[in-house]
Design a protein around this motif. Structure first.
Motif, mmCIF file in Angstrom:
data_model
loop_
_atom_site.group_PDB
_atom_site.id
_atom_site.type_symbol
_atom_site.label_atom_id
_atom_site.label_comp_id
_atom_site.label_asym_id
_atom_site.label_seq_id
_atom_site.Cartn_x
_atom_site.Cartn_y
_atom_site.Cartn_z
ATOM 1 N N LEU A 122 30.912 13.974 3.365
ATOM 2 C CA LEU A 122 29.589 13.630 3.916
ATOM 3 C C LEU A 122 28.654 14.807 3.692
ATOM 4 O O LEU A 122 28.971 15.950 4.048
ATOM 5 C CB LEU A 122 29.725 13.312 5.402
ATOM 6 C CG LEU A 122 28.467 12.854 6.157
ATOM 7 C CD1 LEU A 122 28.864 11.960 7.325
ATOM 8 C CD2 LEU A 122 27.659 14.045 6.682
ATOM 9 N N TYR A 259 27.902 9.748 1.174
ATOM 10 C CA TYR A 259 29.275 9.517 1.617
ATOM 11 C C TYR A 259 30.178 9.373 0.397
ATOM 12 O O TYR A 259 29.859 8.630 -0.525
ATOM 13 C CB TYR A 259 29.379 8.229 2.441
ATOM 14 C CG TYR A 259 28.612 8.221 3.737
ATOM 15 C CD1 TYR A 259 29.175 8.741 4.904
ATOM 16 C CD2 TYR A 259 27.344 7.660 3.798
ATOM 17 C CE1 TYR A 259 28.490 8.710 6.106
ATOM 18 C CE2 TYR A 259 26.636 7.634 5.000
ATOM 19 C CZ TYR A 259 27.214 8.158 6.149
ATOM 20 O OH TYR A 259 26.528 8.135 7.330
ATOM 21 N N ASP A 261 33.627 8.487 0.836
ATOM 22 C CA ASP A 261 34.736 8.070 1.680
ATOM 23 C C ASP A 261 35.021 6.604 1.390
ATOM 24 O O ASP A 261 34.120 5.775 1.423
ATOM 25 C CB ASP A 261 34.372 8.276 3.149
ATOM 26 C CG ASP A 261 35.469 7.805 4.089
ATOM 27 O OD1 ASP A 261 35.452 6.607 4.448
ATOM 28 O OD2 ASP A 261 36.337 8.623 4.449
#
Length: 486
Positions: A122, A259, A261
Motif C-alpha cells: 500500500l 494497492y 494486494d
C-alpha cells in the motif's frame, strides 16, 4: 467592446489606413465600418469578406478573425463546442484514412514501480502531479511487462489527461491493449459545459479507432446532486485496474492509494464487473452488421450527416430485392427488416435535414459500393444509381427535401462516418476497413448537454462556409449524372 471589435481596431491601425480609406478600398459603408469598430454591430458575411480583403488579411488571419466573430455572435461556450465537434469529425476521418505503422516501444521511466521486489502492498500519494505520475507509470509498467496488457478504468470521462496518455502511448505501439471503462455521465445540469463533454467524447472515439486497442466502453447516469459517480466499497470513488494492481483515486484527483494486494485486487475486479453489469454499452465494435445498425423505428430524426444523400427516402422492396444478395443465409429476414426500416424513415421522418459528401457520392456513382458487408448486397446497378441520383436532384431542385453538400475544401470528412440527431440522442456509426475486413462501430450519446451541442452544430452547419450553395450542388449533381450515363 468585444474581442472581435477590439481586433478590428488593431487591424485598422496595423494597416495604416483610415476608416474612410478602408471603406473605399473594400467598397463598404464607412458608417457601418465605424460601428463595427466601436462594437455597436457585427458584420454580415459579405461585409466581413470585403473588409478582410481591404485589410489584406492572410487566410490564417481571416480564420482567426472569423473565430472571434463567431464568439461575438453566439458566445464562447457555443463556439468552443462547435470547434470540438468539427475537430471530432476531422479526427475520425484522419484515423480511419491513414494507417499508423506499428514501430513504437515503451521505455519505463524511473519510478518506485520499477523495483517490484521492494514495492509496499500500500502506497499513498497526496499531490495531483504525483497522482498523475503514478497513473502514467502504472500504464507504462503494464504495457512494458504484461504479456497481454489490460486496463480497466472507473474515472470521470472529463479526465482527458489519462485518456490522452493512453492514446499517445498506444499510437503506433507494437503491443495490443485490452481497455475497458465505465463512464459516469451527469444527468442534465445547468452548470455542465457541453464543450468539455464533447472534447472527452473525441478522446474516447480516438482510442476506439486505434487498431492495437480492443476497447469496450460502458456508461451510466447519476444525479448532479450526487457527490460521487456511483457508490463503491472503497476508500475513494474512482479507481484504475492493471493486471496486478489497483489505484484508488479521490474525487478531485489530488490523492491516490496504490494497492498491490491480491485480495484488494479481487475486490475491485468484482466491483468493476458489477458496474459494467449495471451500465449500458457506449462503444460497440463489431464486424456484424446486425449488432451495430439498429433496424428498430427511428422517430423524430432531425439531422443526418453521412457519406451519401439520404437514399432511404427512395428505397423500396423492389430496389432492395434487386440489389441484396439472395445467397446471404438470412436474406429473407434481412429483407423484411430493411423494408420496415426504410419505410419507417419515409413515414416518420419526411423533413430530415441531410448533409452529404459529393466526393463520396461520385465514388458511389462510379463503383456502386455501399458501406455494408460484401456478403449482404450486390454492387448497385448503374441504372439504379442513376435513378436514385435523379430523385435526389429533383427533390433538391424543387425544395421537397433538405439536402446540403459539404464543401470538401473546408472540411475533411471521409466515407467512414455517419451522424444522426434523433430526438434525445446523437448516434455515431463508423464503418471502415481494418485488416481487409469491414468494421462497424456505434456510439449512442444521450447526455443532454452533448445532444444540445450537436443539435446546435448541425443547425449552424447548413448556414456555414462548410456547405456549398444550392446552385453549385445542383450543378455537381448534373455532372455526376452525366458520368453515370456514359
Amino acid at each position: 467592446m468585444t474581442f472581435f471589435s477590439k481586433r478590428i481596431e488593431e487591424l485598422i491601425i496595423e494597416s495604416g489606413e483610415t476608416v474612410a480609406s478602408l471603406a473605399a478600398i473594400g467598397g463598404i459603408n464607412r458608417t457601418t465600418l465605424q460601428r463595427i469598430k466601436s462594437g455597436e454591430r457585427l458584420p454580415t458575411p459579405e461585409f466581413f469578406c470585403n473588409l478582410s480583403r481591404a485589410l489584406r488579411l492572410s487566410p490564417i488571419e481571416q480564420d482567426e478573425l472569423a473565430q472571434l466573430l463567431e464568439i461575438a455572435r453566439v458566445g464562447e461556450t457555443v463556439s468552443y463546442s462547435r470547434r470540438q465537434i468539427f475537430d471530432l469529425i476531422e479526427m475520425i476521418s484522419e484515423l480511419t484514412e491513414y494507417k499508423i505503422p506499428f514501430s513504437k516501444e515503451i521505455d519505463l521511466k524511473v519510478s518506485p514501480l520499477d523495483n517490484q521486489q521492494s514495492a509496499e502492498p500500500l502506497e499513498v500519494y497526496s499531490d495531483p502531479m504525483a497522482v498523475l505520475n503514478l497513473i502514467e507509470n502504472s500504464i507504462d509498467q503494464e504495457l512494458f511487462s504484461a504479456t497481454q496488457p489490460e486496463l480497466k478504468l472507473c474515472i470521470p470521462h472529463t479526465e482527458s489527461k489519462v485518456y490522452d496518455y493512453i492514446f499517445q502511448q498506444m499510437m503506433g505501439n507494437k503491443k495490443k491493449l485490452n481497455l475497458a471503462d465505465v463512464l459516469g455521465f451527469r444527468q442534465q445540469s445547468a452548470t455542465d459545459e457541453p464543450g468539455q463533454a464533447v472534447a472527452a467524447l473525441r478522446h474516447l472515439i480516438a482510442l476506439s479507432l486505434l487498431e492495437n486497442i480492443n476497447y469496450r466502453s460502458c456508461y451510466y447516469y447519476f444525479s448532479p446532486e450526487t457527490s460521487v459517480s456511483m457508490p463503491v466499497t472503497a476508500l475513494f470513488p474512482y479507481f484504475i485496474l492493471t493486471s496486478d494492481r489497483v489505484i484508488t483515486i479521490s474525487t478531485d484527483f489530488s490523492q491516490a492509494v496504490l494497492y498491490q494486494d491480491a485480495a484488494i485486487f479481487d475486490l475491485y475486479r468484482t466491483e468493476f464487473e458489477r458496474l459494467v453489469a449495471r451500465s449500458q454499452t457506449f462503444i460497440e465494435e463489431s464486424t456484424d452488421l446486425f449488432e451495430v445498425y439498429t433496424m428498430e423505428q427511428i422517430r423524430q430524426l432531425k439531422h443526418v450527416v453521412e457519406p451519401l444523400p439520404c437514399f432511404a427516402y427512395y428505397i423500396d422492396r423492389e430496389l432492395l430485392e434487386a440489389n441484396m444478395n439472395k445467397d446471404f443465409p438470412y436474406y429473407e429476414t434481412l429483407l423484411e427488416m430493411a423494408v420496415n426500416h426504410y419505410g419507417n424513415i419515409q413515414r416518420e421522418n419526411p423533413n430530415i435535414i441531410n448533409v452529404f459528401s459529393l466526393k463520396n457520392l461520385e465514388q458511389f456513382m462510379k463503383d456502386g459500393r455501399l458501406n455494408f458487408p460484401d456478403e449482404v448486397y450486390n454492387v448497385v446497378k448503374p441504372a439504379d444509381r442513376l435513378y436514385l441520383l435523379r430523385l435526389v436532384r429533383d427533390d433538391l431542385a424543387n425544395n421537397r427535401r433538405s439536402y446540403y453538400a459539404i464543401d470538401e475544401e473546408q472540411i475533411f470528412m471521409n466515407g467512414s462516418t455517419e451522424f444522426s440527431n434523433e430526438q434525445n440522442l446523437i448516434r455515431v456509426i463508423l464503418h471502415y476497413r481494418k485488416d481487409n475486413q469491414l468494421v462497424f462501430k456505434a456510439f449512442e450519446i444521450y447526455e443532454p448537454s452533448v445532444v444540445a451541442a450537436f443539435d446546435d452544430f448541425f443547425t449552424s452547419l447548413i448556414k456555414s462556409k462548410y456547405i456549398l450553395p444550392k446552385e453549385q450542388t445542383l450543378a455537381e449533381l448534373d455532372r455526376l449524372m452525366q458520368i453515370c450515363d456514359v
